[in-house]
Design an enzyme around this catalytic site. Structure first.
Site, PDB file in Angstrom:
ATOM      1  N   ARG A 161      18.803   6.313  18.181  1.00 56.98           N
ATOM      2  CA  ARG A 161      18.608   7.744  17.877  1.00 56.98           C
ATOM      3  C   ARG A 161      19.113   8.637  19.004  1.00 56.98           C
ATOM      4  O   ARG A 161      19.574   9.749  18.757  1.00 56.98           O
ATOM      5  CB  ARG A 161      17.125   8.020  17.619  1.00 56.98           C
ATOM      6  CG  ARG A 161      16.695   7.550  16.249  1.00 56.98           C
ATOM      7  CD  ARG A 161      15.208   7.724  16.012  1.00 56.98           C
ATOM      8  NE  ARG A 161      14.886   7.183  14.693  1.00 56.98           N
ATOM      9  CZ  ARG A 161      13.664   6.860  14.302  1.00 56.98           C
ATOM     10  NH1 ARG A 161      12.635   7.021  15.110  1.00 56.98           N
ATOM     11  NH2 ARG A 161      13.460   6.384  13.089  1.00 56.98           N
ATOM     12  N   GLU A 185      19.255   6.446  10.762  1.00 57.58           N
ATOM     13  CA  GLU A 185      18.341   6.214  11.894  1.00 57.58           C
ATOM     14  C   GLU A 185      17.156   7.190  11.863  1.00 57.58           C
ATOM     15  O   GLU A 185      16.699   7.681  12.898  1.00 57.58           O
ATOM     16  CB  GLU A 185      19.093   6.268  13.227  1.00 57.58           C
ATOM     17  CG  GLU A 185      20.208   5.227  13.256  1.00 57.58           C
ATOM     18  CD  GLU A 185      20.614   4.799  14.633  1.00 57.58           C
ATOM     19  OE1 GLU A 185      19.787   4.893  15.540  1.00 57.58           O
ATOM     20  OE2 GLU A 185      21.755   4.357  14.768  1.00 57.58           O
ATOM     21  N   GLY A 194      13.913   2.506   2.412  1.00 57.57           N
ATOM     22  CA  GLY A 194      14.782   3.361   3.226  1.00 57.57           C
ATOM     23  C   GLY A 194      13.972   3.952   4.364  1.00 57.57           C
ATOM     24  O   GLY A 194      13.754   3.295   5.389  1.00 57.57           O
ATOM     25  N   SER A 195      13.460   5.162   4.146  1.00 53.76           N
ATOM     26  CA  SER A 195      12.610   5.772   5.181  1.00 53.76           C
ATOM     27  C   SER A 195      11.355   4.936   5.413  1.00 53.76           C
ATOM     28  O   SER A 195      10.868   4.842   6.538  1.00 53.76           O
ATOM     29  CB  SER A 195      12.210   7.189   4.747  1.00 53.76           C
ATOM     30  OG  SER A 195      13.355   7.984   4.565  1.00 53.76           O
ATOM     31  N   ALA A 243      20.528  -4.746  10.267  1.00 53.43           N
ATOM     32  CA  ALA A 243      20.295  -4.666   8.817  1.00 53.43           C
ATOM     33  C   ALA A 243      18.821  -4.505   8.493  1.00 53.43           C
ATOM     34  O   ALA A 243      18.075  -5.489   8.408  1.00 53.43           O
ATOM     35  CB  ALA A 243      20.865  -5.908   8.139  1.00 53.43           C
TER      36      ALA A 243
HETATM   37  C1  LIG Z   1      26.591   6.387   7.041  1.00 55.95           C
HETATM   38  C2  LIG Z   1      25.330   5.578   7.003  1.00 55.95           C
HETATM   39  C3  LIG Z   1      25.185   4.501   7.866  1.00 55.95           C
HETATM   40  C4  LIG Z   1      24.014   3.723   7.820  1.00 55.95           C
HETATM   41  N1  LIG Z   1      23.909   2.616   8.638  1.00 55.95           N
HETATM   42  C5  LIG Z   1      22.801   1.825   8.561  1.00 55.95           C
HETATM   43  C6  LIG Z   1      22.700   0.626   9.343  1.00 55.95           C
HETATM   44  O1  LIG Z   1      23.589   0.283  10.127  1.00 55.95           O
HETATM   45  N2  LIG Z   1      21.585  -0.166   9.195  1.00 55.95           N
HETATM   46  C7  LIG Z   1      20.577   0.179   8.356  1.00 55.95           C
HETATM   47  O2  LIG Z   1      19.583  -0.583   8.276  1.00 55.95           O
HETATM   48  N3  LIG Z   1      20.631   1.313   7.585  1.00 55.95           N
HETATM   49  C8  LIG Z   1      21.720   2.139   7.669  1.00 55.95           C
HETATM   50  N4  LIG Z   1      21.817   3.285   6.907  1.00 55.95           N
HETATM   51  C9  LIG Z   1      20.721   3.614   5.981  1.00 55.95           C
HETATM   52  C10 LIG Z   1      19.873   4.776   6.497  1.00 55.95           C
HETATM   53  O3  LIG Z   1      19.152   4.413   7.644  1.00 55.95           O
HETATM   54  C11 LIG Z   1      18.958   5.227   5.336  1.00 55.95           C
HETATM   55  O4  LIG Z   1      19.804   5.801   4.364  1.00 55.95           O
HETATM   56  C12 LIG Z   1      17.906   6.236   5.781  1.00 55.95           C
HETATM   57  O5  LIG Z   1      16.929   5.610   6.587  1.00 55.95           O
HETATM   58  C13 LIG Z   1      17.215   6.927   4.598  1.00 55.95           C
HETATM   59  O6  LIG Z   1      16.797   6.006   3.637  1.00 55.95           O
HETATM   60  P1  LIG Z   1      17.181   6.257   2.086  1.00 55.95           P
HETATM   61  O7  LIG Z   1      18.636   6.511   2.029  1.00 55.95           O
HETATM   62  O8  LIG Z   1      16.644   5.123   1.313  1.00 55.95           O
HETATM   63  O9  LIG Z   1      16.442   7.592   1.694  1.00 55.95           O
HETATM   64  P2  LIG Z   1      14.926   7.739   1.181  1.00 55.95           P
HETATM   65  O10 LIG Z   1      14.008   7.083   2.155  1.00 55.95           O
HETATM   66  O11 LIG Z   1      14.849   7.341  -0.232  1.00 55.95           O
HETATM   67  O12 LIG Z   1      14.724   9.303   1.319  1.00 55.95           O
HETATM   68  C14 LIG Z   1      15.241  10.244   0.372  1.00 55.95           C
HETATM   69  C15 LIG Z   1      14.806  11.628   0.838  1.00 55.95           C
HETATM   70  O13 LIG Z   1      13.368  11.705   0.880  1.00 55.95           O
HETATM   71  C16 LIG Z   1      12.938  12.074   2.185  1.00 55.95           C
HETATM   72  N5  LIG Z   1      11.680  11.407   2.488  1.00 55.95           N
HETATM   73  C17 LIG Z   1      11.395  10.083   2.404  1.00 55.95           C
HETATM   74  N6  LIG Z   1      10.135   9.851   2.772  1.00 55.95           N
HETATM   75  C18 LIG Z   1       9.598  11.055   3.111  1.00 55.95           C
HETATM   76  C19 LIG Z   1       8.307  11.483   3.568  1.00 55.95           C
HETATM   77  N7  LIG Z   1       7.293  10.625   3.798  1.00 55.95           N
HETATM   78  N8  LIG Z   1       8.127  12.819   3.798  1.00 55.95           N
HETATM   79  C20 LIG Z   1       9.128  13.697   3.608  1.00 55.95           C
HETATM   80  N9  LIG Z   1      10.361  13.342   3.194  1.00 55.95           N
HETATM   81  C21 LIG Z   1      10.589  12.034   2.938  1.00 55.95           C
HETATM   82  C22 LIG Z   1      14.077  11.635   3.109  1.00 55.95           C
HETATM   83  O14 LIG Z   1      14.053  12.354   4.340  1.00 55.95           O
HETATM   84  C23 LIG Z   1      15.285  11.948   2.255  1.00 55.95           C
HETATM   85  O15 LIG Z   1      15.604  13.313   2.363  1.00 55.95           O
HETATM   86  C24 LIG Z   1      22.965   4.068   6.942  1.00 55.95           C
HETATM   87  C25 LIG Z   1      23.117   5.190   6.079  1.00 55.95           C
HETATM   88  C26 LIG Z   1      24.282   5.934   6.120  1.00 55.95           C
HETATM   89  C27 LIG Z   1      24.423   7.102   5.186  1.00 55.95           C
END
Ligand SMILES: Cc1cc2nc3c(=O)[nH]c(=O)nc-3n(C[C@H](O)[C@H](O)[C@H](O)COP(=O)(O)OP(=O)(O)OC[C@H]3O[C@@H](n4cnc5c(N)ncnc54)[C@H](O)[C@@H]3O)c2cc1C
Length: 382
Positions: free
Chosen positions: A244, A364, A131-132, A124
């Site tokens: 990954r 990931e 997120g990212s 978690a």
């Molecule tokens: C099916 C599924 C399973 C998951 N399982 C887990 C889990 O087990 N544990 C866990 O902790 N999380 C989990 N996640 C969450 C997942 O890791 C996050 O959704 C992912 O890291 C992206 O974060 P976000 O959704 O907040 O997108 P954001 O970070 O808000 O990004 C939105 C968009 O902006 C882009 N972006 C962001 N920053 C930059 C930058 N600096 N430069 C260029 N582009 C950028 C991203 O690439 C994306 O296209 C899961 C998600 C899904 C869909």
């Protein structure tokens, strides 16, 4: 360089293919349509030995090499991304994290059950505002006597609603930024922890559990701390390096599943008095799918073999994940079109592959984040 699989690796690949075809394939459509997690499959997965992956035999694992793990993830991914994803989270993201960071007592307590599928694990990290950018964690662990109190919210946690043990990343020293994060093992039934299914119909991975977790004054003790205090960022990354590789392999698997389905369809479906496969235009589509599959399979196996040889494979893993996930989306998209109207229904698996492939591009580390990591490495800015 030897591009043929050693007999032991091929035997493992065949074992994974057999499990995928015998156990996962007959259930995959229903799991997708009914959005359900099947505990009977978990028991069979645990019994197959594949879930133990790279965990040493002395700790109840399968003692696989990283290459063998990748081969198993390819075969599972070729049939069902929900279960491939489960395997990646349980064996790699959590299993490898615990192997690298947990104390011997924690490893003895958790890893045999993890490998046997007797306890479910979750990782978690993601939060509504983190997120990212995983350094922006709002979840906080505050000192309370000889332990901590955890408060915060996590989203999209795979296995989050069914896990026995959740590896929760929380800020323990806000002023220190990413050097002030720690990892805690929280029991799924801990007082103060509530979970709910992520809202909405999910595009893919419908046979998997994805939860929103709320932590309200959840107690943790020193025995629950995984890895050193305030070193949780490194702990998180140690799981992601392996996770990954599992995702890259899963993306190769999606391509393999699409390739198998499309080739069979082109050989049997007839239009204009010929098999579809007799049209050169469609032979090119199959050739392109094959080339993408072979290229990204080699990148993925190279990443695994680099680690088996004792090297740092983080760059190779990012390259493999980025390339394989993009290729999986392309090939699954092509497969839906090639199946014509049949591809537009759950009666054929190709639509599910396309929906699942989009998830692999996101979790990931998204496609953009992988290309950022690759670019940074190439320019010399780690
Ligand atoms: C099916 C599924 C399973 C998951 N399982 C887990 C889990 O087990 N544990 C866990 O902790 N999380 C989990 N996640 C969450 C997942 O890791 C996050 O959704 C992912 O890291 C992206 O974060 P976000 O959704 O907040 O997108 P954001 O970070 O808000 O990004 C939105 C968009 O902006 C882009 N972006 C962001 N920053 C930059 C930058 N600096 N430069 C260029 N582009 C950028 C991203 O690439 C994306 O296209 C899961 C998600 C899904 C869909």
């Amino acid at each position: 360089m030897d591009f043929t699989l050693a007999p032991a690796d091929e035997a493992l690949r065949l074992r994974a293919e057999h499990f995928a075809r015998e156990v996962l394939e007959p259930r995959a459509r229903a799991a997708d349509e009914q959005a359900c997690f099947d505990r009977e499959v978990l028991a069979l997965y645990g019994a197959s030995g594949l879930l133990g992956a790279q965990i040493p035999r002395a700790l109840g694992g399968a003692g696989l090499s990283h290459l063998q793990f990748a081969l198993s993830m390819i075969e599972l991914g070729a049939v069902d991304s929900s279960w491939r994803g489960f395997g990646t989270v349980q064996s790699a993201l959590c299993g490898q994290l615990l192997l690298a960071n947990a104390t011997p007592a924690q490893q003895q307590a958790w890893l045999p059950d993890l490998a046997a599928g007797k306890r479910i694990f979750a990782y978690a990290l993601t939060e509504p505002e983190s997120g990212s950018d995983v350094t922006a964690l709002a979840t906080e662990a505050v000192r309370d006597g000889d332990g901590w109190r955890l408060n915060g919210e996590k989203i999209w946690i795979t296995n989050g609603g069914i896990a026995d043990v959740i590896l929760v990343f929380a800020t323990t020293d806000r002023a220190a930024g990413k050097r002030g994060v720690s990892c805690f093992a929280v029991r799924g039934d801990a007082a103060g922890l509530t979970s709910s299914r992520m809202e909405g119909e999910h595009l893919g991975h419908r046979g998997a559990d994805h939860a929103r977790l709320r932590l309200k004054d959840v107690r943790a003790t020193a025995a629950d701390l995984v890895g050193p205090l305030n070193d949780g960022f490194k702990v998180a990354m140690s799981g992601l390096e392996h996770g990954r590789l599992g995702v890259a392999s899963g993306a190769v698997g999606i391509q393999l599943g699409c390739f198998r389905a499309v080739r069979e369809f082109l050989r049997t479906r007839r239009q204009f008095g010929q098999r579809l496969g007799d049209f050169q235009l469609l032979q090119k589509e199959l050739a392109d799918m094959h080339v993408r599959l072979e290229a990204t399979r080699l990148l993925t196996l190279r990443a695994a073999a680099t680690r088996d040889a004792g090297g740092d494979n983080r760059h190779e893993v990012s390259v493999a994940k980025y390339a394989a996930c993009e290729a999986a989306v392309k090939s699954a998209d092509a497969a839906v079109l090639l199946f014509g109207s049949r591809g537009y229904s759950t009666t054929a698996s190709v639509g599910r592959y396309l929906r699942d492939a989009k998830g692999l591009q996101i979790y990931e580390g998204t496609a953009q984040i992988q290309s950022l990591l690759i670019g940074r490495h190439l320019i010399g800015r780690e």
